[in-house]
Design an enzyme around this catalytic site. Structure first.
Site, mmCIF file in Angstrom:
data_model
loop_
_atom_site.group_PDB
_atom_site.id
_atom_site.type_symbol
_atom_site.label_atom_id
_atom_site.label_comp_id
_atom_site.label_asym_id
_atom_site.label_seq_id
_atom_site.Cartn_x
_atom_site.Cartn_y
_atom_site.Cartn_z
ATOM 1 N N TYR A 22 -0.791 -0.653 10.348
ATOM 2 C CA TYR A 22 -0.999 -1.044 8.955
ATOM 3 C C TYR A 22 0.185 -0.614 8.099
ATOM 4 O O TYR A 22 0.698 -1.383 7.276
ATOM 5 C CB TYR A 22 -2.289 -0.397 8.443
ATOM 6 C CG TYR A 22 -2.619 -0.703 7.006
ATOM 7 C CD1 TYR A 22 -3.172 -1.921 6.640
ATOM 8 C CD2 TYR A 22 -2.383 0.248 6.004
ATOM 9 C CE1 TYR A 22 -3.485 -2.195 5.312
ATOM 10 C CE2 TYR A 22 -2.691 -0.018 4.693
ATOM 11 C CZ TYR A 22 -3.246 -1.241 4.340
ATOM 12 O OH TYR A 22 -3.542 -1.506 3.028
ATOM 13 N N SER A 65 0.862 -1.185 0.000
ATOM 14 C CA SER A 65 0.000 0.000 0.000
ATOM 15 C C SER A 65 0.887 1.220 0.000
ATOM 16 O O SER A 65 2.001 1.196 0.561
ATOM 17 C CB SER A 65 -0.895 0.016 1.240
ATOM 18 O OG SER A 65 -1.561 1.267 1.370
ATOM 19 N N LYS A 119 2.803 -2.890 5.727
ATOM 20 C CA LYS A 119 2.891 -2.723 4.283
ATOM 21 C C LYS A 119 4.298 -2.320 3.842
ATOM 22 O O LYS A 119 4.731 -2.637 2.732
ATOM 23 C CB LYS A 119 1.851 -1.717 3.802
ATOM 24 C CG LYS A 119 0.419 -2.239 3.926
ATOM 25 C CD LYS A 119 0.245 -3.564 3.190
ATOM 26 C CE LYS A 119 -1.163 -4.102 3.248
ATOM 27 N NZ LYS A 119 -1.312 -5.383 2.500
#
Length: 294
Positions: A159, A145, A163
């Site tokens: 998160y 991402s 990533k």
């Protein structure tokens, strides 16, 4: 590599969103598709829909954070189709973490790493040795991402950290495959360049008991619709990238053996330059100031 009839693609997180779009796009190229997802009902609907469209589909419920389940997925994929040519390690979750990093629950980190990082590693170990040994052309696509994979996003730090790890893992995989002179390529995918309508926004619905939150959230989880409403109310422009465009980027990238599956975006390019400039200048990361909350 060329894509066509007789080949097999495995996609995790395939019951909806980007995963389902990739599976549908591979099927349109004539590939047989293996769908893996933790949501049994959604997976069944996705498989039925693709079969109705003429695809040859095998579906299996899999928690990619569980190594044994991913190894079993590989066994069943090879038992069913005899080969795997494309592997998309796409399953991902948000963490549900709130507040500053030192306030996070360890289980928020454990769950996100279990799926977003260990899930990719499990996929690599379960499939890549067989893909190399076959001597046939193949390709691995790992979903990262821009939020973390390009530059840190402190407001979603768990998160973002996972990533970022996927990018480095895929770079290492690329180097290892080249060192082995394997006929298998590798790509890291940055879906976008805008927001996406995927189930990631409501990941908590699939949070396993072993990683349960230890205390109630201070604020309720927000659906994508609620996030969109809040952003518009704050005067922010909200744009979405169709998941079909992401799938097209993947197919084109596999064909071209392109490592960086990063759609053109002035915003992304600015973040890359700002971070690289900070590192090269040995300067403090002032580019993060727009994300720093009072």
């Amino acid at each position: 590599m060329e894509l066509g009839a007789g080949q097999v693609a495995v996609v995790t997180g395939a019951a909806s969103g980007i995963g389902l779009a990739m599976a549908r796009r591979f099927a349109a190229e004539g590939l047989r598709v293996v769908l893996a997802d933790v949501e049994e009902e959604a997976l069944g609907k996705a498989a039925s829909c693709l079969r109705a469209e003429g695809a040859d589909v095998y579906a299996r419920v899999v928690d990619v954070g569980e190594r044994r389940q991913v190894l079993d997925l590989a066994e069943s994929a090879y038992d069913t189709y005899g080969a795997v040519h494309v592997l998309c390690n796409n399953a991902g979750v948000g963490s549900g973490a709130e507040g500053r990093m030192w306030e996070h629950e360890p289980n928020d980190w454990k769950w996100a790493f279990s799926v977003n990082v260990w899930g990719v590693f499990h996929g690599v170990q379960a499939f890549v040795p067989r893909m190399i040994a076959s001597g046939q052309p193949g390709h691995v696509v790992n979903t990262s991402s821009g939020d973390g994979g390009i530059a840190p996003l402190p407001t979603a730090s768990v998160y973002a950290v996972t990533k970022a790890a996927v990018v480095t893992m895929t770079e290492s995989l690329y180097a290892h495959l080249r060192a082995e002179h394997a006929r298998v390529g590798a790509s890291v995918l940055f879906p976008g360049p805008h927001m996406l309508r995927t189930g990631l926004w409501e990941s908590h619905r699939n949070r396993p008991a072993r990683y349960a939150k230890e205390r109630p959230r201070r604020t309720p989880y927000r659906s994508l619709g609620q996030w969109e409403t809040a952003m518009r109310a704050a005067g922010e422009e909200v744009r979405f990238t169709p998941v079909e465009e992401v799938a097209e980027l993947v197919v084109d990238g596999v064909r071209a053996d392109r490592f960086w599956l990063l759609p053109p975006s002035e915003h992304s390019d600015d973040r890359i330059r700002a971070r690289a400039r900070s590192m090269l200048d040995r300067a403090n990361p002032t580019y993060l100031e727009s994300f720093i909350l009072d």
